[in-house]
Design a protein around this motif. Sequence first.
Motif, PDB file in Angstrom:
ATOM      1  N   UNK A 168      -7.722 -78.643  45.048  1.00 13.28           N
ATOM      2  CA  UNK A 168      -7.700 -78.344  43.585  1.00 13.28           C
ATOM      3  C   UNK A 168      -9.195 -77.728  43.209  1.00 13.28           C
ATOM      4  N   UNK A 169      -9.274 -76.590  43.506  1.00 10.87           N
ATOM      5  CA  UNK A 169     -10.570 -75.826  43.264  1.00 10.87           C
ATOM      6  C   UNK A 169     -11.343 -76.150  41.986  1.00 10.87           C
ATOM      7  N   UNK A 170     -10.333 -76.184  41.065  1.00 16.30           N
ATOM      8  CA  UNK A 170     -10.843 -76.374  39.517  1.00 16.30           C
ATOM      9  C   UNK A 170     -11.511 -77.747  39.369  1.00 16.30           C
ATOM     10  N   UNK A 171     -10.861 -78.670  40.086  1.00 14.06           N
ATOM     11  CA  UNK A 171     -11.505 -80.110  40.127  1.00 14.06           C
ATOM     12  C   UNK A 171     -12.875 -80.166  40.816  1.00 14.06           C
ATOM     13  N   UNK A 172     -12.654 -79.410  42.239  1.00 12.99           N
ATOM     14  CA  UNK A 172     -14.004 -79.111  43.016  1.00 12.99           C
ATOM     15  C   UNK A 172     -15.168 -78.694  42.209  1.00 12.99           C
ATOM     16  N   UNK A 173     -14.796 -77.639  41.525  1.00  8.20           N
ATOM     17  CA  UNK A 173     -15.950 -76.920  40.855  1.00  8.20           C
ATOM     18  C   UNK A 173     -16.432 -77.743  39.642  1.00  8.20           C
ATOM     19  N   UNK A 174     -15.664 -78.576  39.120  1.00  8.02           N
ATOM     20  CA  UNK A 174     -16.020 -79.683  38.051  1.00  8.02           C
ATOM     21  C   UNK A 174     -17.049 -80.766  38.910  1.00  8.02           C
ATOM     22  N   UNK A 175     -16.912 -81.014  39.960  1.00  6.22           N
ATOM     23  CA  UNK A 175     -17.208 -82.186  40.430  1.00  6.22           C
ATOM     24  C   UNK A 175     -18.939 -81.947  41.179  1.00  6.22           C
ATOM     25  N   UNK A 176     -19.526 -83.159  41.205  1.00  4.51           N
ATOM     26  CA  UNK A 176     -21.115 -82.920  41.707  1.00  4.51           C
ATOM     27  C   UNK A 176     -21.002 -83.350  43.242  1.00  4.51           C
ATOM     28  N   UNK A 177     -21.045 -82.268  43.956  1.00  8.28           N
ATOM     29  CA  UNK A 177     -21.033 -82.488  45.391  1.00  8.28           C
ATOM     30  C   UNK A 177     -21.455 -81.351  46.095  1.00  8.28           C
ATOM     31  N   UNK A 178     -21.106 -81.399  47.307  1.00  4.27           N
ATOM     32  CA  UNK A 178     -21.613 -79.948  48.272  1.00  4.27           C
ATOM     33  C   UNK A 178     -20.206 -79.768  49.274  1.00  4.27           C
ATOM     34  N   UNK A 179     -20.047 -78.446  49.530  1.00  3.45           N
ATOM     35  CA  UNK A 179     -19.084 -78.212  50.344  1.00  3.45           C
ATOM     36  C   UNK A 179     -19.573 -77.290  51.491  1.00  3.45           C
ATOM     37  N   UNK A 180     -19.084 -77.234  52.642  1.00  4.75           N
ATOM     38  CA  UNK A 180     -19.401 -76.370  53.593  1.00  4.75           C
ATOM     39  C   UNK A 180     -18.652 -75.064  53.430  1.00  4.75           C
TER      40      UNK A 180
END
Length: 482
Positions: A168-180
Amino acid sequence: MADSIAELIFIPAPGVGHIISTIEIAKLLVTRDHQLSITVLVINPPPTFGSGSAITTYIQSLANTTMDRISFIELPQDKTRQDSKAPMAAFTDFINSHCKHVRKIVADKMSQPDSGRVAGFVVDMFCTGMIDVANEFNVPTFVFFTSNAAFLGFKLYIQTLSDNKNQDVVELSNSDSTISVPSFVKPVPTKVFPTICQSQEGLEFVLGSARKLREAKAIIVNTFLELETHAIDSLSKESTIPMVYPVGPILNLEAGAGKASSDDDIIAWLDTQPPSSVVFLCFGSMGSFDEDQVKEIANGLERSGHRFLWSLRRPPSDQTSRAPSDYEDPETVLPEGFLERTAGIGKVTGWVPQVAVLAHVAVGGFVSHCGWNSLLESLWFGVPSAAWPIYAEQQINAFEMVVELGLAVEIKLDYKKDFFNPKADKVTAEEIESGVRRLMEDNKVRTEVKEMREKSRAAVLEGGSSYASVGRLILDVKRNIL
Ligand code: UDP
């Protein structure tokens, strides 16, 4: 065009940051190969951009230009179109509403015996809907990506996450984390994801566009190997991504968009300033701030004590207009007495001839919205930037410049103010003052930028990486008709 054996159909997007570099790559291709000719099909901006905007002025200037083996056809605009849908879907519809005109022009061309053979389409990253038209004529499409390779990789990776990994990229984009992300060495904080990825409607636009990118024969990117070594390498290793040609920096070093009589005043003022002493602030073709933020910038500049040239633009007046405009009297939004107190060391202006300003010896730093063209221009002239991204993919660009490559200092990497997020957090005068001081006083970044200046110039010279890449691209284009 009678001598040419291969004709390319170019379709730029109607934005300053898109069309200028597209015309420059067109000029470069015909200069490098005398058998190539190009027809540019010009999409005029929607009426909401305003008739006096820089893009309109630039398009008008093209109509009066003659270029050897490049011709321009302005496409008619569908007056009956309804823009009642969600904004990004409306934008896609707007671009695609030109398909029928493109189809007709290309069909006419192909029926003429003396024209060069159409060897392919070169379409802007926002015009990938035209790939379907090219397919109807059985010709390949090359996409011209007017941003950087790291962002291209980001966009394609987001689509992989969504389509193949069910994330869920929308959820990811609204989260406060980092991705590789494969096109970055460092983990990418989700807070620098473009705001467009934070809503389903916006994300659909990104995903649709990424899927279309994969259908291209190749992707031409306005970047160079020495700047984005890792990103370019990561794209070329991925078998599902089309061939990538890094051809940049592709810049218009001559006129720039929207030349006005005030340009001479600006350059004359810079002539009176000491070398490398002036901070230049400019926020792209669409950047503007509300009055509170303008006052913070003014206070921050004044407190830094540095000389400045500030392109200050008025926000669009209502929802029907998208583009900022120049103030008749900027004093109305500036702190009281600001202009008198800074007279001699500062100049506030509207639209600027940015390339000429960055080329000026008096300019020592650039507070930038991190539009990709602006960043390439500042590297070309060896002027370090302070990153203050605003809209589109600029937060990713800022992250790349500041964190990934160490070629800029930060003002605020996750500042966001655009269609999807009209109410931005305020950047305080203290933050601006400290960013400006670091920009003007940090020698490490300045030294790195000076080195990149040399590399950017070497890349486009004979023997350089981008020069070679353009050569390979031309072979690829001509292979389609030989
Ligand atoms: N530009 C300019 N004067 C201005 C603002 C912008 O000449 O006052 C030019 C700038 O030199 C660059 C382009 O407009 O070539 C903006 O492209 P960029 O990708 O940096 O940002 P965008 O406007 O697309 O956000």
